[in-house]
Design a protein around this motif. Structure first.
Motif, PDB file in Angstrom:
ATOM      1  N   LEU A   1       0.822  -1.214   0.000  1.00  0.00           N
ATOM      2  CA  LEU A   1       0.000   0.000   0.000  1.00  0.00           C
ATOM      3  C   LEU A   1       0.855   1.264   0.000  1.00  0.00           C
ATOM      4  N   ALA A   2       1.933   1.278   0.751  1.00  0.00           N
ATOM      5  CA  ALA A   2       2.784   2.471   0.804  1.00  0.00           C
ATOM      6  C   ALA A   2       3.390   2.780  -0.563  1.00  0.00           C
ATOM      7  N   ALA A   3       3.847   1.758  -1.265  1.00  0.00           N
ATOM      8  CA  ALA A   3       4.414   1.967  -2.604  1.00  0.00           C
ATOM      9  C   ALA A   3       3.336   2.424  -3.583  1.00  0.00           C
ATOM     10  N   ALA A   4       2.134   1.890  -3.440  1.00  0.00           N
ATOM     11  CA  ALA A   4       1.037   2.305  -4.314  1.00  0.00           C
ATOM     12  C   ALA A   4       0.682   3.767  -4.091  1.00  0.00           C
ATOM     13  N   LYS A   5       0.693   4.207  -2.842  1.00  0.00           N
ATOM     14  CA  LYS A   5       0.383   5.607  -2.550  1.00  0.00           C
ATOM     15  C   LYS A   5       1.445   6.545  -3.116  1.00  0.00           C
ATOM     16  N   ARG A   6       2.700   6.093  -3.123  1.00  0.00           N
ATOM     17  CA  ARG A   6       3.755   6.925  -3.716  1.00  0.00           C
ATOM     18  C   ARG A   6       3.544   7.082  -5.215  1.00  0.00           C
ATOM     19  N   ILE A   7       2.985   6.075  -5.875  1.00  0.00           N
ATOM     20  CA  ILE A   7       2.710   6.168  -7.314  1.00  0.00           C
ATOM     21  C   ILE A   7       1.469   7.023  -7.562  1.00  0.00           C
ATOM     22  N   LEU A   8       0.423   6.806  -6.766  1.00  0.00           N
ATOM     23  CA  LEU A   8      -0.836   7.509  -6.974  1.00  0.00           C
ATOM     24  C   LEU A   8      -0.757   8.982  -6.606  1.00  0.00           C
ATOM     25  N   TYR A   9       0.017   9.312  -5.568  1.00  0.00           N
ATOM     26  CA  TYR A   9       0.097  10.684  -5.070  1.00  0.00           C
ATOM     27  C   TYR A   9       1.549  11.149  -5.018  1.00  0.00           C
ATOM     28  N   PRO A  10       2.176  11.383  -6.164  1.00  0.00           N
ATOM     29  CA  PRO A  10       3.602  11.769  -6.147  1.00  0.00           C
ATOM     30  C   PRO A  10       3.842  13.120  -5.501  1.00  0.00           C
ATOM     31  N   GLU A  11       2.876  14.028  -5.535  1.00  0.00           N
ATOM     32  CA  GLU A  11       3.080  15.348  -4.934  1.00  0.00           C
ATOM     33  C   GLU A  11       3.167  15.276  -3.422  1.00  0.00           C
ATOM     34  N   ALA A  12       2.598  14.238  -2.819  1.00  0.00           N
ATOM     35  CA  ALA A  12       2.657  14.099  -1.359  1.00  0.00           C
ATOM     36  C   ALA A  12       4.025  13.591  -0.904  1.00  0.00           C
ATOM     37  N   SER A  13       4.757  12.917  -1.774  1.00  0.00           N
ATOM     38  CA  SER A  13       6.040  12.362  -1.367  1.00  0.00           C
ATOM     39  C   SER A  13       7.198  13.333  -1.579  1.00  0.00           C
TER      40      SER A  13
END
Length: 99
Positions: free
Chosen positions: A61-73
């Protein structure tokens, strides 16, 4: 009946093209909510206007969120150093002033 025009519908549909979603890869027909299996691998799918197509793969899930929301990372840009918040008080004799 309030029908929208075909051009308005096409604009609304085209605005969704390129949208990404993460689908957990779990066996069975159980719940597929992301919070239930945070360690399960994810298939990242992209909407092409007609169907969801494979786009990427994420290990959890953490890796998926980095792909889906790049501006947050990405770290935010540093703000300029703040100046003096207030001007110094002028000399006075009011009740609120300390002697």
């Amino acid at each position: 009946m309030d029908d929208e025009s075909l051009s308005e519908w096409a604009e609304r549909r085209d605005a969704k093209i390129g949208r990404l979603r993460a689908v957990p890869i779990v066996s069975g027909d159980g719940p597929r909510a992301s919070h239930l299996h945070p360690d399960a691998p994810r298939a990242i799918e992209r909407w092409n206007g007609h169907a969801w197509e494979p786009y990427a793969f994420a290990a959890d899930l953490a890796a998926a969120k980095r792909i889906l929301y790049p501006e947050a990372s990405t770290p935010p840009t540093p703000a300029p150093a703040p100046g003096p918040a207030r001007l110094p008080l002028a000399p006075g004799t009011g009740r609120h002033r300390k002697p």
